[in-house]
Scaffold this active site. Structure first.
Site, PDB file in Angstrom:
ATOM      1  N   THR A 155      11.810 116.125  91.930  1.00 21.88           N
ATOM      2  CA  THR A 155      12.482 117.304  91.400  1.00 21.88           C
ATOM      3  C   THR A 155      13.510 117.831  92.395  1.00 21.88           C
ATOM      4  O   THR A 155      14.621 118.226  92.022  1.00 21.88           O
ATOM      5  CB  THR A 155      11.450 118.404  91.080  1.00 21.88           C
ATOM      6  OG1 THR A 155      10.582 117.927  90.041  1.00 21.88           O
ATOM      7  CG2 THR A 155      12.124 119.685  90.614  1.00 21.88           C
TER       8      THR A 155
ATOM      9  N   GLU B 157      -5.615 151.463 101.273  1.00 23.95           N
ATOM     10  CA  GLU B 157      -6.346 152.698 101.555  1.00 23.95           C
ATOM     11  C   GLU B 157      -5.555 153.670 102.437  1.00 23.95           C
ATOM     12  O   GLU B 157      -5.442 154.855 102.088  1.00 23.95           O
ATOM     13  CB  GLU B 157      -7.714 152.381 102.180  1.00 23.95           C
ATOM     14  CG  GLU B 157      -8.650 151.625 101.250  1.00 23.95           C
ATOM     15  CD  GLU B 157      -8.573 150.111 101.429  1.00 23.95           C
ATOM     16  OE1 GLU B 157      -9.596 149.442 101.262  1.00 23.95           O
ATOM     17  OE2 GLU B 157      -7.464 149.621 101.749  1.00 23.95           O
TER      18      GLU B 157
ATOM     19  N   GLY C 128       7.649 118.000  89.752  1.00 24.09           N
ATOM     20  CA  GLY C 128       7.750 117.302  88.489  1.00 24.09           C
ATOM     21  C   GLY C 128       6.469 116.681  87.972  1.00 24.09           C
ATOM     22  O   GLY C 128       5.360 117.018  88.408  1.00 24.09           O
TER      23      GLY C 128
ATOM     24  N   ARG D 208       7.526 133.455  89.607  1.00 24.00           N
ATOM     25  CA  ARG D 208       7.765 133.098  91.012  1.00 24.00           C
ATOM     26  C   ARG D 208       7.500 134.290  91.922  1.00 24.00           C
ATOM     27  O   ARG D 208       6.871 134.166  92.975  1.00 24.00           O
ATOM     28  CB  ARG D 208       9.214 132.629  91.188  1.00 24.00           C
ATOM     29  CG  ARG D 208       9.530 131.268  90.628  1.00 24.00           C
ATOM     30  CD  ARG D 208      11.008 130.929  90.857  1.00 24.00           C
ATOM     31  NE  ARG D 208      11.349 129.607  90.342  1.00 24.00           N
ATOM     32  CZ  ARG D 208      12.565 129.087  90.386  1.00 24.00           C
ATOM     33  NH1 ARG D 208      13.571 129.791  90.925  1.00 24.00           N
ATOM     34  NH2 ARG D 208      12.797 127.885  89.906  1.00 24.00           N
TER      35      ARG D 208
ATOM     36  N   ASP E  71      17.279 117.794  90.910  1.00 31.58           N
ATOM     37  CA  ASP E  71      17.788 119.095  90.457  1.00 31.58           C
ATOM     38  C   ASP E  71      18.461 119.914  91.553  1.00 31.58           C
ATOM     39  O   ASP E  71      19.148 120.893  91.237  1.00 31.58           O
ATOM     40  CB  ASP E  71      16.644 119.923  89.862  1.00 31.58           C
ATOM     41  CG  ASP E  71      16.035 119.291  88.617  1.00 31.58           C
ATOM     42  OD1 ASP E  71      16.678 118.379  88.054  1.00 31.58           O
ATOM     43  OD2 ASP E  71      14.936 119.704  88.216  1.00 31.58           O
TER      44      ASP E  71
ATOM     45  N   ALA F 185      16.300 110.935  78.226  1.00 34.80           N
ATOM     46  CA  ALA F 185      16.162 109.654  78.928  1.00 34.80           C
ATOM     47  C   ALA F 185      17.095 109.556  80.120  1.00 34.80           C
ATOM     48  O   ALA F 185      16.789 108.903  81.125  1.00 34.80           O
ATOM     49  CB  ALA F 185      16.425 108.503  77.954  1.00 34.80           C
TER      50      ALA F 185
ATOM     51  N   HIS G 161      -2.469 148.556 104.597  1.00 38.68           N
ATOM     52  CA  HIS G 161      -3.352 148.285 103.476  1.00 38.68           C
ATOM     53  C   HIS G 161      -3.290 149.428 102.469  1.00 38.68           C
ATOM     54  O   HIS G 161      -2.724 150.495 102.739  1.00 38.68           O
ATOM     55  CB  HIS G 161      -4.788 148.105 103.975  1.00 38.68           C
ATOM     56  CG  HIS G 161      -4.981 146.871 104.804  1.00 38.68           C
ATOM     57  ND1 HIS G 161      -6.198 146.496 105.312  1.00 38.68           N
ATOM     58  CD2 HIS G 161      -4.097 145.920 105.210  1.00 38.68           C
ATOM     59  CE1 HIS G 161      -6.071 145.374 106.004  1.00 38.68           C
ATOM     60  NE2 HIS G 161      -4.805 145.010 105.960  1.00 38.68           N
TER      61      HIS G 161
ATOM     62  N   LEU H 271       3.765 115.080  90.495  1.00 42.00           N
ATOM     63  CA  LEU H 271       2.996 116.085  91.235  1.00 42.00           C
ATOM     64  C   LEU H 271       2.056 116.834  90.306  1.00 42.00           C
ATOM     65  O   LEU H 271       0.887 117.064  90.641  1.00 42.00           O
ATOM     66  CB  LEU H 271       3.950 117.061  91.931  1.00 42.00           C
ATOM     67  CG  LEU H 271       3.299 118.208  92.696  1.00 42.00           C
ATOM     68  CD1 LEU H 271       2.365 117.690  93.782  1.00 42.00           C
ATOM     69  CD2 LEU H 271       4.368 119.124  93.296  1.00 42.00           C
TER      70      LEU H 271
ATOM     71  N   GLU I 104       6.140 123.970  89.987  1.00 47.32           N
ATOM     72  CA  GLU I 104       7.086 123.726  88.906  1.00 47.32           C
ATOM     73  C   GLU I 104       7.384 122.241  88.707  1.00 47.32           C
ATOM     74  O   GLU I 104       8.424 121.874  88.184  1.00 47.32           O
ATOM     75  CB  GLU I 104       8.390 124.501  89.179  1.00 47.32           C
ATOM     76  CG  GLU I 104       8.178 126.004  89.224  1.00 47.32           C
ATOM     77  CD  GLU I 104       9.463 126.791  89.088  1.00 47.32           C
ATOM     78  OE1 GLU I 104      10.339 126.382  88.300  1.00 47.32           O
ATOM     79  OE2 GLU I 104       9.595 127.820  89.771  1.00 47.32           O
TER      80      GLU I 104
END
Length: 367
Positions: free
Chosen positions: A199, A55, A299, A187, A203, A167, A53, A302, A297
């Site tokens: 997506t 600290e 499509g 990201r 992609d 299209a 952590h 979603l 991200e």
């Protein structure tokens, strides 16, 4: 110390904490600054994986100089024994004289107990300064501990007329290289990158952070009711190298479930709503697995489901100087809105030029 000094050093602790964003889940990304006689003698932030952590990192740097110092911490020091001893105990053992922190930890194992432990040891504790800034910084952690879900940032890269593709489906690249590089930075600042099944199929994305020399990649999440995803795509081929989590319906083919598990993916069976995966159930599953900040991200389907369910905490829109016309594919799926009063609204927090594109960052009023 004056209030101006407290504000300056606590702002420094908050800034240090932000360095851990996307790297510390399920723990919060905390920063700590130790100051003695007006001089910084130690500083630290939560390390990748959530430990050590902030600290103890700052205390180790300060050494004996920590005795009598003021510790500025961006969240209440923890008070419970987990995989590491309580940070409140470490501060007591080091002999700090004073602790300044903006607000309590919302984790039930800590909430107020860290401050109580410090006060019982005779350490002065000051709270409340820069509380709103800290609430924003730790919003994902608080959402997970209080509501069981991570913070959601929705990213849209759009043409001037709100389209994400032609299209025919061509979308690479609507925005320029500067905007795309900034997406990789975003990201990196989140625990996970999430896309829908459409997506992932269209992609074949890697969903990794590239070009920044990072060693800890975000989890890659795909929301796919039927798990009808490419078994020879980038996600499948690299599931043993960078985590892949798949959220699916109970009616997904059992053979596909076993196949993806064999490839190294982690699977979550989620409830349906209106014959689609319930976005609230998906986020509860991800929160239960430890995620605090998710970068979505798309499509369009979603993105629309998250907006409909009022689950988008931050909206980041990249607008490119190109028009695709009515035949182009819209950035959002159907929202079923008949009246403007029903439309989700956000508050503009930032506008920035990135090469030939413009980025707008919008927040929910509660974020």
């Amino acid at each position: 110390m004056s209030e101006a000094d407290d504000r300056r050093f606590l702002a420094m602790a908050l800034s240090l904490g932000r360095r851990g964003r996307g790297q510390t889940w399920p723990n919060p990304a905390v920063g700590c600054v130790l100051v003695k006689d007006g001089r910084v003698v130690g500083r630290g932030w939560t390390q990748p994986g959530g430990r050590p952590h902030a600290e103890p990192v700052a205390l180790a740097q300060a050494g004996a100089a920590a005795r009598g110092a003021t510790a500025y911490v961006s969240l209440e020091p923890c008070a419970h024994h987990g995989k590491t001893p309580p940070c409140a105990e470490a501060l007591i053992a080091a002999g700090v004289a004073r602790v300044v922190a903006p607000l309590e930890d919302s984790d039930a194992r800590v909430s107020g107990q860290g401050f109580a432990m410090l006060r019982a040891a005779g350490i002065e504790v000051s709270t409340g300064l820069l509380a709103q800034e800290a609430l924003h910084d730790h919003a994902g952690f608080f959402l997970r501990t209080e509501q069981g879900r991570p913070l959601v940032t929705l990213k849209l890269a759009l043409s001037l007329d709100g389209r994400i593709a032609t299209a025919s489906g061509e979308s690479q690249w609507i925005t320029g290289p500067e905007a795309r590089r900034h997406v990789h930075l975003l990201r990196h600042r989140h625990d996970a990158v999430m896309v829908g099944a459409g997506t992932a199929r269209a992609d074949d994305p890697a969903l990794t952070v590239r070009g920044m020399g990072v060693t800890r990649q975000p989890v890659r999440v795909v929301v796919s009711r039927r798990l009808d995803l490419p078994l020879l795509g980038q996600l499948a081929r690299t599931a043993n190298e960078v985590p892949v989590w798949l959220c699916h319906g109970a009616d997904a083919d059992a053979t596909l479930v076993r196949t993806w598990q064999g490839l190294g993916a982690r699977l979550f069976s989620c409830a349906l709503r209106d014959r689609q995966l319930d976005p609230a159930a998906v986020l509860q599953a991800l929160g239960g697995a430890g995620l605090t900040r998710v970068f979505c991200e798309g499509g369009g389907a979603l993105a629309a489901s998250l907006l409909q369910a009022d689950l988008v905490d931050e909206l980041i829109v990249f607008s490119a100087g190109v028009a695709l016309g009515a035949e182009g594919r819209p950035g959002l799926g159907a929202l079923g809105i008949d009246r403007l009063a029903e439309a989700p609204r956000f508050t503009l927090r930032e506008t920035r030029a990135l090469g030939g594109d413009v980025m707008h960052r919008w927040h929910r009023a509660t974020c």
